[in-house]
Design a protein around this motif. Structure first.
Motif, PDB file in Angstrom:
ATOM      1  N   GLU A   7      76.689  26.065  11.802  1.00 32.34           N
ATOM      2  CA  GLU A   7      78.071  26.518  11.628  1.00 32.34           C
ATOM      3  C   GLU A   7      78.784  25.735  10.532  1.00 32.34           C
ATOM      4  OE1 GLU A   7      79.079  27.982  16.183  1.00 32.34           O
ATOM      5  OE2 GLU A   7      79.489  25.879  15.633  1.00 32.34           O
ATOM      6  N   ASN A   8      79.571  26.455   9.757  1.00 31.48           N
ATOM      7  CA  ASN A   8      80.478  25.858   8.760  1.00 31.48           C
ATOM      8  C   ASN A   8      79.789  24.870   7.822  1.00 31.48           C
ATOM      9  OD1 ASN A   8      82.724  27.245   9.952  1.00 31.48           O
ATOM     10  ND2 ASN A   8      82.687  25.696  11.586  1.00 31.48           N
ATOM     11  N   VAL A   9      78.630  25.269   7.315  1.00 26.11           N
ATOM     12  CA  VAL A   9      77.875  24.414   6.408  1.00 26.11           C
ATOM     13  C   VAL A   9      78.101  24.870   4.965  1.00 26.11           C
ATOM     14  CG1 VAL A   9      75.740  25.785   6.477  1.00 26.11           C
ATOM     15  CG2 VAL A   9      75.621  23.316   6.047  1.00 26.11           C
ATOM     16  N   ARG A  10      78.082  23.932   4.030  1.00 27.96           N
ATOM     17  CA  ARG A  10      78.221  24.266   2.614  1.00 27.96           C
ATOM     18  C   ARG A  10      76.851  24.685   2.078  1.00 27.96           C
ATOM     19  NH1 ARG A  10      80.799  20.333  -2.141  1.00 27.96           N
ATOM     20  NH2 ARG A  10      80.750  21.888  -3.828  1.00 27.96           N
ATOM     21  N   VAL A  11      76.685  25.951   1.771  1.00 24.81           N
ATOM     22  CA  VAL A  11      75.402  26.487   1.304  1.00 24.81           C
ATOM     23  C   VAL A  11      75.376  26.470  -0.226  1.00 24.81           C
ATOM     24  CG1 VAL A  11      73.820  28.441   1.327  1.00 24.81           C
ATOM     25  CG2 VAL A  11      75.223  27.944   3.345  1.00 24.81           C
ATOM     26  N   GLN A  37      68.924  35.497  19.328  1.00 23.76           N
ATOM     27  CA  GLN A  37      68.126  34.515  20.050  1.00 23.76           C
ATOM     28  C   GLN A  37      68.239  33.157  19.361  1.00 23.76           C
ATOM     29  OE1 GLN A  37      64.195  35.796  21.314  1.00 23.76           O
ATOM     30  NE2 GLN A  37      64.683  37.907  20.744  1.00 23.76           N
ATOM     31  N   VAL A  38      69.333  32.475  19.618  1.00 22.32           N
ATOM     32  CA  VAL A  38      69.580  31.178  19.004  1.00 22.32           C
ATOM     33  C   VAL A  38      69.071  30.070  19.919  1.00 22.32           C
ATOM     34  CG1 VAL A  38      71.358  29.582  18.198  1.00 22.32           C
ATOM     35  CG2 VAL A  38      71.576  32.036  17.734  1.00 22.32           C
ATOM     36  N   SER A  39      68.162  29.246  19.389  1.00 27.02           N
ATOM     37  CA  SER A  39      67.586  28.163  20.189  1.00 27.02           C
ATOM     38  C   SER A  39      68.390  26.871  20.051  1.00 27.02           C
ATOM     39  CB  SER A  39      66.141  27.895  19.750  1.00 27.02           C
ATOM     40  OG  SER A  39      66.104  27.475  18.394  1.00 27.02           O
ATOM     41  N   GLU A  40      69.137  26.758  18.943  1.00 30.71           N
ATOM     42  CA  GLU A  40      69.889  25.532  18.697  1.00 30.71           C
ATOM     43  C   GLU A  40      71.071  25.852  17.793  1.00 30.71           C
ATOM     44  OE1 GLU A  40      69.194  21.089  16.670  1.00 30.71           O
ATOM     45  OE2 GLU A  40      67.603  22.606  16.631  1.00 30.71           O
ATOM     46  N   THR A  41      72.207  25.232  18.076  1.00 28.56           N
ATOM     47  CA  THR A  41      73.389  25.366  17.220  1.00 28.56           C
ATOM     48  C   THR A  41      73.745  23.999  16.647  1.00 28.56           C
ATOM     49  OG1 THR A  41      74.259  27.238  18.509  1.00 28.56           O
ATOM     50  CG2 THR A  41      75.811  26.053  17.103  1.00 28.56           C
ATOM     51  N   ILE A  42      73.894  23.955  15.345  1.00 30.33           N
ATOM     52  CA  ILE A  42      74.173  22.700  14.645  1.00 30.33           C
ATOM     53  C   ILE A  42      75.560  22.780  14.012  1.00 30.33           C
ATOM     54  CG2 ILE A  42      73.463  21.188  12.734  1.00 30.33           C
ATOM     55  CD1 ILE A  42      70.590  22.182  13.170  1.00 30.33           C
ATOM     56  N   ASP A  43      76.334  21.730  14.201  1.00 31.31           N
ATOM     57  CA  ASP A  43      77.640  21.642  13.545  1.00 31.31           C
ATOM     58  C   ASP A  43      77.407  21.197  12.097  1.00 31.31           C
ATOM     59  OD1 ASP A  43      80.220  21.295  12.704  1.00 31.31           O
ATOM     60  OD2 ASP A  43      80.699  19.663  14.096  1.00 31.31           O
ATOM     61  N   GLY A  44      77.652  22.109  11.161  1.00 34.77           N
ATOM     62  CA  GLY A  44      77.375  21.820   9.760  1.00 34.77           C
ATOM     63  C   GLY A  44      78.579  21.348   8.962  1.00 34.77           C
ATOM     64  N   GLU A  45      79.672  21.048   9.630  1.00 31.05           N
ATOM     65  CA  GLU A  45      80.862  20.628   8.894  1.00 31.05           C
ATOM     66  C   GLU A  45      80.595  19.346   8.108  1.00 31.05           C
ATOM     67  OE1 GLU A  45      85.646  19.770   9.621  1.00 31.05           O
ATOM     68  OE2 GLU A  45      84.373  20.436  11.286  1.00 31.05           O
ATOM     69  N   LEU A 373      68.844  20.496   5.246  1.00 31.90           N
ATOM     70  CA  LEU A 373      70.186  20.121   5.683  1.00 31.90           C
ATOM     71  C   LEU A 373      70.429  18.666   5.294  1.00 31.90           C
ATOM     72  CD1 LEU A 373      72.745  21.035   7.240  1.00 31.90           C
ATOM     73  CD2 LEU A 373      71.690  20.068   9.310  1.00 31.90           C
ATOM     74  N   ILE A 374      71.512  18.443   4.543  1.00 29.48           N
ATOM     75  CA  ILE A 374      71.817  17.116   3.997  1.00 29.48           C
ATOM     76  C   ILE A 374      73.197  16.668   4.447  1.00 29.48           C
ATOM     77  CG2 ILE A 374      72.374  15.893   1.838  1.00 29.48           C
ATOM     78  CD1 ILE A 374      70.242  17.568   0.468  1.00 29.48           C
ATOM     79  N   ASP A 375      73.310  15.381   4.752  1.00 26.19           N
ATOM     80  CA  ASP A 375      74.615  14.773   4.958  1.00 26.19           C
ATOM     81  C   ASP A 375      74.914  13.942   3.708  1.00 26.19           C
ATOM     82  OD1 ASP A 375      76.881  13.356   5.609  1.00 26.19           O
ATOM     83  OD2 ASP A 375      76.226  12.857   7.641  1.00 26.19           O
ATOM     84  N   PRO A 376      75.781  14.434   2.816  1.00 27.27           N
ATOM     85  CA  PRO A 376      76.027  13.728   1.558  1.00 27.27           C
ATOM     86  C   PRO A 376      76.840  12.452   1.716  1.00 27.27           C
ATOM     87  CG  PRO A 376      77.508  15.593   1.755  1.00 27.27           C
ATOM     88  CD  PRO A 376      76.568  15.670   2.933  1.00 27.27           C
TER      89      PRO A 376
END
Length: 411
Positions: A7-11, A37-45, A373-376
């Motif tokens: 969710e809410n990730v910068r693509v 069929q979502v197995s996992e939800t990640i907070d992408g903020e 997925l990166i945390d800058p």
């Protein structure tokens, strides 16, 4: 099929040339419109999502040098750091990259052991001896799309010309790591005040630029498609720029560490800063950075060279050159962004789409690439425990950096 929701990730998508914040679903390493069929939800903020990277130059040390690294250890380090496609020069010990029949097994082992797509650059001459052209037709049949003589010298310029003509006839790229050996000789450090004061054998910038100028004339004569890897000198950027303006089929890359580190690190005989081509002057670093920003330099590679601790224990000139680079690749890229050299999407292009274009594998890359997925803004310390590579040889050891891969999504 089970999917992951972010969710809410910068693509940052270089294929679509888009940079936007959105919610995405990933199935089997691919973005899909939606999923029930979502197995996992990640907070992408605050996080970035980008395609997996393509590295144009890394030595994985297998076969033959497993004391430094293996396809399993280095493949895992590459994959965990978001690099899925890795090109390796043809100078393993023993050299097997002059035999097309052996290359397929190496590629299979890299996927089985390390989970990466290995792209083997074939040998330009038999055994890299520089005397006779390798069996390039057999190498192409074995899966090689490019050849190189790595850091090995040619016996003479006639051999170079014959190999370029051979490669051009097969529509194979030739990769140059340009160095005029008669000028470089047994040097190990950039020709300048620091090396001179320490009495270290020196490698002038001229060793690189003379070689590039000579090879460019041969490229123009034969019409071969060529790539210059690991540029280290500011003057080299100008030569590549002129060649491109003339319409030659030429591309270039630079190692990430050349955009950050300089000869000053070799002061005090710091063997962790011993790399070939050597770390150059501050002026060279700035001109290389400008070359990347202007697009003269097409891509940034890792030039990953893991080494055992004993390989760096001798006096500087006797140590083996190389820096382990997979683990710091993203952090140093984000540093270029934070310093204002590149926009995020520009940086993503230099490590994904641009190297794929250089290697003429855009279609294949888009089919095989996953997402990263990166945390800058994640700050971490480069340490022997945080480095996944078997080699811990980096002058960045114990330094704090910002930016890290959190997860790689692929098939």
């Amino acid at each position: 099929m089970i999917s992951i929701k972010i969710e809410n990730v910068r693509v940052l998508d270089p294929i679509q040339n888009t940079d936007r914040i959105q919610t995405v679903f990933i199935e089997n390493g691919k973005l899909v419109a939606a999923s029930d069929q979502v197995s996992e939800t990640i907070d992408g903020e605050g996080k970035w999502l980008m395609p997996t990277m393509v590295d144009l130059c890394a030595r994985l040390r297998e076969p033959g040098q497993q004391q430094h690294g293996t396809l399993k250890t280095e493949g895992k380090a590459a994959r965990e750091n978001g690099i899925l496609h890795v090109f390796t020069p043809p100078d393993s010990k023993p050299i097997v990259q002059d035999n097309g029949a052996l290359i397929h097994g190496l590629v299979e082992k890299a996927m089985l052991d390390g989970g990466i797509y290995l792209q083997v650059i074939g040998a330009q001459t038999q055994g890299l001896q520089g005397n006779q052209p390798a069996n390039m037709a057999g190498l192409k049949k074995g899966g090689c799309s490019a050849v190189s003589n790595a850091n090995a010298p040619f016996a003479n310029d006639d051999v170079v010309l014959r190999t370029l003509e051979y490669a051009a006839g097969l529509d194979m790229m030739v990769v140059f790591y340009a160095e005029e050996h008669q000028i470089a000789k047994d040097g190990c450090a950039h020709e300048g005040f620091i090396a001179s004061r320490q009495g270290l054998p020196m490698i002038p910038a001229l060793a690189e630029t003379v070689a590039i100028a000579k090879y460019l004339l041969m490229i123009e004569s034969t019409g071969v498609c060529a790539h210059f890897g690991l540029l280290s000198c500011g003057a080299s950027v100008e030569l590549i720029k002129i060649a491109k303006e003339k319409g030659l089929s030429v591309t270039a890359d630079v190692a990430m560490h050349q955009l950050h580190l300089t000869e000053s690190l070799t002061d005090g005989f710091n063997a962790l800063a011993h790399v070939r081509p050597p770390l150059r002057a501050e002026k060279d670093k700035q001109l290389l950075r400008q070359g990347v920003k202007d697009g003269v330099i097409d891509a940034i590679c890792t030039h990953h060279e893991p080494l055992s601790s004993s390989a760096k224990l001798a006096p500087f000139a006797e140590t083996e050159p190389g820096i382990t680079a997979f683990d710091t690749y993203v952090a140093l890229g984000i540093q270029l962004i934070n310093e204002g050299l590149l926009e995020p999407l520009q940086w993503v292009k230099t490590v994904t789409l641009a190297p794929a274009k250089v290697a003429q594998m855009v279609e294949r890359w888009t089919q095989e690439a996953g997402w990263v997925l990166i945390d800058p803004e994640l700050e971490w310390t480069v340490s022997k425990s945080s480095i996944l590579s078997q080699g811990k040889n980096t002058p960045l050891i114990n330094q704090k950096v910002m930016g890290k891969v959190l997860q790689t999504f692929s098939a």
